[in-house]
Structures are given as structure tokens and as C-alpha cells.
Design a protein around this motif. Structure first.
Motif, PDB file in Angstrom:
ATOM      1  N   THR A   6     -15.968   7.250   2.347  1.00  0.00           N
ATOM      2  CA  THR A   6     -14.782   8.253   2.517  1.00  0.00           C
ATOM      3  C   THR A   6     -13.059   7.214   2.237  1.00  0.00           C
ATOM      4  N   ILE A   7     -13.094   5.932   3.103  1.00  0.00           N
ATOM      5  CA  ILE A   7     -11.514   5.203   2.403  1.00  0.00           C
ATOM      6  C   ILE A   7     -12.120   4.735   1.455  1.00  0.00           C
ATOM      7  N   LEU A   8     -13.149   4.429   0.556  1.00  0.00           N
ATOM      8  CA  LEU A   8     -13.337   3.207  -0.741  1.00  0.00           C
ATOM      9  C   LEU A   8     -12.685   4.749  -1.552  1.00  0.00           C
ATOM     10  N   GLU A   9     -13.369   5.998  -1.595  1.00  0.00           N
ATOM     11  CA  GLU A   9     -12.788   7.135  -2.199  1.00  0.00           C
ATOM     12  C   GLU A   9     -11.547   6.963  -2.612  1.00  0.00           C
ATOM     13  N   ASN A  10     -10.545   7.183  -1.358  1.00  0.00           N
ATOM     14  CA  ASN A  10     -10.040   7.476  -1.213  1.00  0.00           C
ATOM     15  C   ASN A  10      -8.666   6.849  -1.312  1.00  0.00           C
ATOM     16  N   ALA A  11      -8.969   4.850  -1.546  1.00  0.00           N
ATOM     17  CA  ALA A  11      -8.103   4.433  -1.481  1.00  0.00           C
ATOM     18  C   ALA A  11      -7.557   3.455  -3.144  1.00  0.00           C
ATOM     19  N   SER A  12      -7.921   4.602  -3.675  1.00  0.00           N
ATOM     20  CA  SER A  12      -7.889   3.700  -5.529  1.00  0.00           C
ATOM     21  C   SER A  12      -6.608   4.174  -5.891  1.00  0.00           C
ATOM     22  N   GLN A  13      -6.093   5.486  -5.531  1.00  0.00           N
ATOM     23  CA  GLN A  13      -4.816   6.388  -5.858  1.00  0.00           C
ATOM     24  C   GLN A  13      -3.665   5.253  -5.268  1.00  0.00           C
ATOM     25  N   PRO A  14      -3.412   5.617  -4.089  1.00  0.00           N
ATOM     26  CA  PRO A  14      -2.644   4.574  -2.761  1.00  0.00           C
ATOM     27  C   PRO A  14      -2.847   2.889  -3.137  1.00  0.00           C
ATOM     28  N   LEU A  15      -3.918   2.750  -3.888  1.00  0.00           N
ATOM     29  CA  LEU A  15      -3.409   1.226  -3.973  1.00  0.00           C
ATOM     30  C   LEU A  15      -2.668   1.487  -5.133  1.00  0.00           C
ATOM     31  N   TYR A  16      -3.020   1.962  -6.477  1.00  0.00           N
ATOM     32  CA  TYR A  16      -2.374   1.414  -7.854  1.00  0.00           C
ATOM     33  C   TYR A  16      -0.802   2.455  -7.615  1.00  0.00           C
ATOM     34  N   ALA A  17      -0.932   3.054  -6.450  1.00  0.00           N
ATOM     35  CA  ALA A  17       1.097   3.276  -6.256  1.00  0.00           C
ATOM     36  C   ALA A  17       1.794   1.928  -5.819  1.00  0.00           C
ATOM     37  N   LEU A  18       0.811   1.294  -4.591  1.00  0.00           N
ATOM     38  CA  LEU A  18       1.492   0.266  -3.612  1.00  0.00           C
ATOM     39  C   LEU A  18       1.524  -0.524  -4.698  1.00  0.00           C
ATOM     40  N   THR A  19       0.786  -0.859  -5.295  1.00  0.00           N
ATOM     41  CA  THR A  19       0.277  -1.713  -6.349  1.00  0.00           C
ATOM     42  C   THR A  19       2.303  -1.917  -7.547  1.00  0.00           C
ATOM     43  N   LEU A  20       2.225  -0.798  -7.463  1.00  0.00           N
ATOM     44  CA  LEU A  20       2.886  -0.426  -8.712  1.00  0.00           C
ATOM     45  C   LEU A  20       4.837  -0.722  -7.979  1.00  0.00           C
ATOM     46  N   LEU A  21       4.515   0.318  -6.506  1.00  0.00           N
ATOM     47  CA  LEU A  21       5.792   0.000  -6.041  1.00  0.00           C
ATOM     48  C   LEU A  21       6.506  -1.433  -5.739  1.00  0.00           C
ATOM     49  N   VAL A  22       5.818  -2.467  -5.534  1.00  0.00           N
ATOM     50  CA  VAL A  22       4.996  -4.069  -5.474  1.00  0.00           C
ATOM     51  C   VAL A  22       6.172  -4.614  -6.884  1.00  0.00           C
TER      52      VAL A  22
END
Length: 229
Positions: A6-22
């Protein structure tokens, strides 16, 4: 394992957004480098994933060319891969000073583009993932990364390793493509011969994405301007 999945399936979009923010926060540190376009690529990645998700799961977003194949959204990713690989050819060509290595990168890029031109004759660009093109791109990018590390192996910049964003980005790409290229090939093989996919393949794929973007984030967080000029 269900929690992990569940974590892996839902981690991608938040990670993309966090990486973009940083990346945007740290932009003043690298705006004069070839990575100055990287936030645009991250935004494109994020939007591509969102568009791919919505066109697959919500009828209102179906693209007209898929009227007979409403669950197909691969053209979005086929176009994305062309942009993604081409951008990193430019990045590594710009960062590498060794003339012979720069020529190798040009050859790798030409090889990828030729395979990309030929691939649609065997797989529909609109309806099928361009597997041969993708594998050629992954191979070419791995060559670029190896050349980059070879050039910096004996460089004085080696001491600044933990502060250099491009090296962390390269580590992330190296981890991902070394792991995912075989998965991509095996999925194509399984699809061709109608074989079942190994149960852990999806989990490994998603874990590779997480590791890659964590490396990206580390690279931006540890970035110091003086090492980029």
C-alpha cells in the motif's frame, strides 16, 4: 506485506511532488548548470503520471485516439521517455569534459534515437509500450553514467562527492535502470509468451522508483553552489 504494498503503490506521486519542491527551493544553487531544466522535467514527470492514471481509470479523461482501446495510455509514456532520455543525454554531454567520452555520449544518443525510429514498425507507438526503444535508452543512459563516474574517478572533485547533486542523481538513475531494465525485458517476455509475472516484480519496481527519488532529494539537499560552477 500488504502495508508495504500500500505504501509503495501510493508513494510515487508524493515523492515526485516532494522532489520537485526541493528542486525548486534549491534552484538558486544550480540555475547556471545543465540541471537548470531538471525541475521542468520533474513537473513533466508528475503531470505525466497524473494524466496516465486518470486516462486509465476515469472515462472522462480518455484520449480520443484510444476510443477503441480505452484502457491504453501508453502513448503518454512513450512520448515522456523520448523527452526524458534526450534530456539526460544533454546533461551528461554537458557535464563531461573528456572529448572521447563526449563522442561516446553522442553515439549513445544516436543509437537510442535510431532504435526509437525503428521501434514503431514493430510495436504501435499509440497502443504499445516501446520496449526496444526503452531498453536502448536505459542502456545508453547507463553508459553515460559510467562515463561520468570514470571521468570523475581521479578528479579532485571526488572529495566533494557528497555535495554534488549530479552525482546523487546519477546514483539514483544507476540504481533504477540497473534494476528496472531487466524487469522491463522480463515483462515483455512474459507478455509475449503469456506467462504469469513473478509476484514480487511490482514491489521491486516501485521500490526502485522510491530509491531513485530519494537519491534525487539527497542530491538537492546536499548541494552547495560552489561545487556546481
Amino acid at each position: 506485506m500488504e502495508i508495504l504494498d500500500t505504501i509503495l503503490e501510493n508513494a510515487s506521486q508524493p515523492l515526485y511532488a516532494l522532489t520537485l519542491l526541493v528542486a525548486l527551493i534549491k534552484y538558486p544553487k544550480y540555475y547556471t548548470t545543465p540541471l537548470k531544466y531538471f525541475p521542468i522535467l520533474l513537473m513533466y514527470t508528475f503531470l505525466t503520471e497524473l494524466l496516465g492514471y486518470f486516462t486509465k481509470h476515469y472515462e472522462v479523461f480518455h484520449i480520443s485516439i484510444f476510443s477503441s482501446f480505452i484502457r491504453h495510455n501508453v502513448i503518454i509514456y512513450n512520448i515522456y521517455n523520448l523527452v526524458f532520455f534526450s534530456y539526460f543525454f544533454y546533461v551528461y554531454w554537458s557535464y563531461i569534459d573528456h572529448k572521447k567520452y563526449k563522442k561516446y555520449i553522442i553515439f549513445a544518443a544516436i543509437y537510442y534515437l535510431l532504435v526509437s525510429l525503428i521501434n514503431p514498425f514493430f510495436q504501435s507507438f499509440k497502443l504499445e509500450s516501446q520496449v526496444y526503444s526503452y531498453l536502448a535508452g536505459a542502456f545508453a543512459i547507463l553508459i553515460c553514467i559510467i562515463l561520468f563516474f570514470m571521468e570523475h574517478r581521479n578528479s579532485s572533485k571526488k572529495l566533494d562527492y557528497r555535495f554534488t547533486g549530479i552525482k546523487w542523481i546519477s546514483i539514483g538513475l544507476l540504481i533504477f535502470y540497473l534494476g528496472y531494465a531487466p524487469i522491463k525485458a522480463s515483462r515483455f517476455y512474459n507478455y509475449t509468451y503469456q506467462l504469469n509475472e513473478y509476484v514480487h516484480i511490482r514491489r521491486i519496481h516501485l521500490s526502485l522508483i522510491v530509491l531513485m527519488y530519494i537519491c534525487f532529494i539527497i542530491g538537492f539537499l546536499r548541494m552547495k553552489r560552489k561545487f556546481w560552477i
